[in-house]
Design a protein around this motif. Structure first.
Motif, PDB file in Angstrom:
ATOM      1  N   LYS A 100      39.471  -8.158 -63.530  1.00  0.00           N
ATOM      2  CA  LYS A 100      38.547  -7.146 -62.975  1.00  0.00           C
ATOM      3  C   LYS A 100      38.893  -5.735 -63.420  1.00  0.00           C
ATOM      4  CE  LYS A 100      37.496 -10.055 -58.955  1.00  0.00           C
ATOM      5  NZ  LYS A 100      37.216 -10.113 -57.514  1.00  0.00           N
ATOM      6  N   ILE A 101      39.347  -5.600 -64.669  1.00  0.00           N
ATOM      7  CA  ILE A 101      39.642  -4.253 -65.172  1.00  0.00           C
ATOM      8  C   ILE A 101      38.350  -3.511 -65.552  1.00  0.00           C
ATOM      9  CG2 ILE A 101      41.928  -4.928 -66.000  1.00  0.00           C
ATOM     10  CD1 ILE A 101      40.740  -4.867 -68.856  1.00  0.00           C
ATOM     11  N   ASP A 102      37.189  -4.188 -65.399  1.00  0.00           N
ATOM     12  CA  ASP A 102      35.910  -3.513 -65.632  1.00  0.00           C
ATOM     13  C   ASP A 102      35.519  -2.632 -64.452  1.00  0.00           C
ATOM     14  OD1 ASP A 102      33.630  -5.585 -64.095  1.00  0.00           O
ATOM     15  OD2 ASP A 102      35.648  -6.293 -64.491  1.00  0.00           O
ATOM     16  N   LEU A 103      36.193  -2.830 -63.315  1.00  0.00           N
ATOM     17  CA  LEU A 103      35.871  -2.033 -62.135  1.00  0.00           C
ATOM     18  C   LEU A 103      36.591  -0.682 -62.193  1.00  0.00           C
ATOM     19  CD1 LEU A 103      36.021  -4.783 -59.354  1.00  0.00           C
ATOM     20  CD2 LEU A 103      34.023  -3.911 -60.604  1.00  0.00           C
ATOM     21  N   PRO A 104      35.956   0.385 -61.733  1.00  0.00           N
ATOM     22  CA  PRO A 104      36.558   1.718 -61.857  1.00  0.00           C
ATOM     23  C   PRO A 104      37.832   1.906 -61.053  1.00  0.00           C
ATOM     24  CG  PRO A 104      34.565   1.780 -60.513  1.00  0.00           C
ATOM     25  CD  PRO A 104      34.614   0.421 -61.137  1.00  0.00           C
ATOM     26  N   CYS A 105      38.045   1.073 -60.028  1.00  0.00           N
ATOM     27  CA  CYS A 105      39.205   1.264 -59.152  1.00  0.00           C
ATOM     28  C   CYS A 105      40.384   0.358 -59.526  1.00  0.00           C
ATOM     29  CB  CYS A 105      38.803   0.998 -57.704  1.00  0.00           C
ATOM     30  SG  CYS A 105      38.106  -0.656 -57.456  1.00  0.00           S
ATOM     31  N   TYR A 106      40.356  -0.232 -60.715  1.00  0.00           N
ATOM     32  CA  TYR A 106      41.418  -1.188 -61.049  1.00  0.00           C
ATOM     33  C   TYR A 106      42.749  -0.474 -61.303  1.00  0.00           C
ATOM     34  CZ  TYR A 106      41.911  -0.327 -66.103  1.00  0.00           C
ATOM     35  OH  TYR A 106      42.196   0.217 -67.328  1.00  0.00           O
ATOM     36  N   MET A 107      43.838  -1.200 -61.061  1.00  0.00           N
ATOM     37  CA  MET A 107      45.175  -0.688 -61.325  1.00  0.00           C
ATOM     38  C   MET A 107      45.635  -1.136 -62.713  1.00  0.00           C
ATOM     39  SD  MET A 107      47.046  -1.433 -57.682  1.00  0.00           S
ATOM     40  CE  MET A 107      46.399  -3.105 -57.656  1.00  0.00           C
ATOM     41  N   THR A 108      46.391  -0.314 -63.389  1.00  0.00           N
ATOM     42  CA  THR A 108      46.897  -0.671 -64.708  1.00  0.00           C
ATOM     43  C   THR A 108      48.040  -1.679 -64.573  1.00  0.00           C
ATOM     44  OG1 THR A 108      48.562   1.085 -64.741  1.00  0.00           O
ATOM     45  CG2 THR A 108      46.330   1.644 -65.531  1.00  0.00           C
ATOM     46  N   VAL A 109      48.379  -2.312 -65.683  1.00  0.00           N
ATOM     47  CA  VAL A 109      49.492  -3.265 -65.689  1.00  0.00           C
ATOM     48  C   VAL A 109      50.771  -2.591 -65.220  1.00  0.00           C
ATOM     49  CG1 VAL A 109      50.974  -4.659 -67.163  1.00  0.00           C
ATOM     50  CG2 VAL A 109      48.516  -4.767 -67.455  1.00  0.00           C
ATOM     51  N   GLU A 110      51.004  -1.384 -65.690  1.00  0.00           N
ATOM     52  CA  GLU A 110      52.231  -0.679 -65.322  1.00  0.00           C
ATOM     53  C   GLU A 110      52.297  -0.410 -63.825  1.00  0.00           C
ATOM     54  OE1 GLU A 110      54.749  -0.327 -67.321  1.00  0.00           O
ATOM     55  OE2 GLU A 110      53.514  -1.353 -68.813  1.00  0.00           O
ATOM     56  N   GLU A 111      51.169  -0.048 -63.228  1.00  0.00           N
ATOM     57  CA  GLU A 111      51.145   0.184 -61.781  1.00  0.00           C
ATOM     58  C   GLU A 111      51.433  -1.102 -61.016  1.00  0.00           C
ATOM     59  OE1 GLU A 111      47.946   3.815 -61.179  1.00  0.00           O
ATOM     60  OE2 GLU A 111      47.168   1.822 -61.678  1.00  0.00           O
ATOM     61  N   ILE A 112      50.826  -2.201 -61.452  1.00  0.00           N
ATOM     62  CA  ILE A 112      51.039  -3.482 -60.774  1.00  0.00           C
ATOM     63  C   ILE A 112      52.482  -3.936 -60.944  1.00  0.00           C
ATOM     64  CG2 ILE A 112      50.369  -5.921 -60.702  1.00  0.00           C
ATOM     65  CD1 ILE A 112      47.573  -5.071 -61.594  1.00  0.00           C
ATOM     66  N   LYS A 113      53.005  -3.809 -62.160  1.00  0.00           N
ATOM     67  CA  LYS A 113      54.394  -4.209 -62.409  1.00  0.00           C
ATOM     68  C   LYS A 113      55.346  -3.458 -61.485  1.00  0.00           C
ATOM     69  CE  LYS A 113      54.179  -5.654 -67.272  1.00  0.00           C
ATOM     70  NZ  LYS A 113      54.606  -5.345 -68.656  1.00  0.00           N
ATOM     71  N   SER A 114      55.064  -2.179 -61.281  1.00  0.00           N
ATOM     72  CA  SER A 114      55.922  -1.375 -60.413  1.00  0.00           C
ATOM     73  C   SER A 114      55.794  -1.788 -58.950  1.00  0.00           C
ATOM     74  CB  SER A 114      55.556   0.104 -60.579  1.00  0.00           C
ATOM     75  OG  SER A 114      56.290   0.910 -59.691  1.00  0.00           O
ATOM     76  N   LEU A 115      54.574  -2.060 -58.512  1.00  0.00           N
ATOM     77  CA  LEU A 115      54.341  -2.396 -57.109  1.00  0.00           C
ATOM     78  C   LEU A 115      54.987  -3.724 -56.706  1.00  0.00           C
ATOM     79  CD1 LEU A 115      50.625  -1.272 -56.601  1.00  0.00           C
ATOM     80  CD2 LEU A 115      52.627  -0.366 -55.406  1.00  0.00           C
ATOM     81  N   ILE A 116      54.893  -4.729 -57.586  1.00  0.00           N
ATOM     82  CA  ILE A 116      55.433  -6.047 -57.216  1.00  0.00           C
ATOM     83  C   ILE A 116      56.758  -6.348 -57.914  1.00  0.00           C
ATOM     84  CG2 ILE A 116      53.105  -6.922 -56.773  1.00  0.00           C
ATOM     85  CD1 ILE A 116      53.268  -8.476 -59.379  1.00  0.00           C
ATOM     86  N   ARG A 117      57.305  -5.349 -58.610  1.00  0.00           N
ATOM     87  CA  ARG A 117      58.583  -5.500 -59.322  1.00  0.00           C
ATOM     88  C   ARG A 117      58.534  -6.705 -60.272  1.00  0.00           C
ATOM     89  NH1 ARG A 117      63.522  -4.806 -55.209  1.00  0.00           N
ATOM     90  NH2 ARG A 117      64.586  -4.742 -57.233  1.00  0.00           N
TER      91      ARG A 117
END
Length: 200
Positions: free
Chosen positions: A143-160
């Motif tokens: 769902k990276i087509d949605l304007p509110c999506y998180m980048t890979v780097e943000e997700i990697k940081s959030l879930i370690r």
């Protein structure tokens, strides 16, 4: 009068043929993830993409509905690969389907930060399963087509995620995709082709 003991006549034993168990087929790909992350649309898109040899316009996204059981879909990426999609609501019994799993697609919703922790728990459970120790894993941030999506780097940081990958037995790859508009799906198809080219 003594009773004579004779050798009892033996009837030939008719053996019932035991059916041979068929040899194991090609390793299956499991498609897993929490409810609502886009698994059904993803597998429909991959099937259509594979029919066009990885090229061509995917057109408008087909209608989907939540998977409450399991769906089997065959795609062709130089050879037939069977993808078994399991509904997110079935996560307590996912382990019943781990046998003969050669590869694993795990989908996360990159536009839904409130669901990330639940997805992370599911992922950790999969990676700790002994039956999946040799499976190749592709984590898909959908769902990276949605304007509110998180980048890979943000997700990697959030879930370690780097720590999770470092401790896992499996070889893990990550990718950003949009099942809706087709972004990144050709790479997913190539990954499946690579993982299953030698499975038998």
């Amino acid at each position: 009068m003594k009773a004579q003991r004779g050798r009892a006549s033996r009837r030939p034993c008719s053996r019932v043929p035991v059916p041979r168990r068929p040899p194991p087929g090609p390793g299956m790909c499991l498609l897993l993830g929490a409810a609502g992350v886009g698994k059904t649309l993803l597998v429909k898109r991959l099937q259509k993409l594979s029919a066009g040899d990885g090229k061509g316009d995917l057109g408008d996204p087909p209608p989907t509905r939540p998977t409450v059981g399991t769906n089997l879909t065959d795609i062709v990426a130089h050879r037939k690969i069977t993808i078994r999609e399991l509904g997110g609501c079935m996560s307590p019994i996912w382990s019943s389907y781990y046998g003969n799993c050669h590869s694993l697609l795990f989908v996360m919703d990159a536009s839904n930060p409130t669901q990330l922790s639940a997805s992370c728990v599911l992922l950790l459970g999969l990676l700790s399963a002994e039956e999946l120790a040799k499976a190749s894993v592709l984590i898909l941030f959908n769902k990276i087509d949605l304007p509110c999506y998180m980048t890979v780097e943000e997700i990697k940081s959030l879930i370690r995620l780097p720590d999770i990958i470092a401790c896992a037995k499996q070889h893990i790859t990550t990718a950003e995709i949009s099942a809706r508009d087709g972004t990144g799906l050709s790479a997913v198809l190539l990954w499946l082709q690579e993982q299953h080219k030698c499975s038998s």
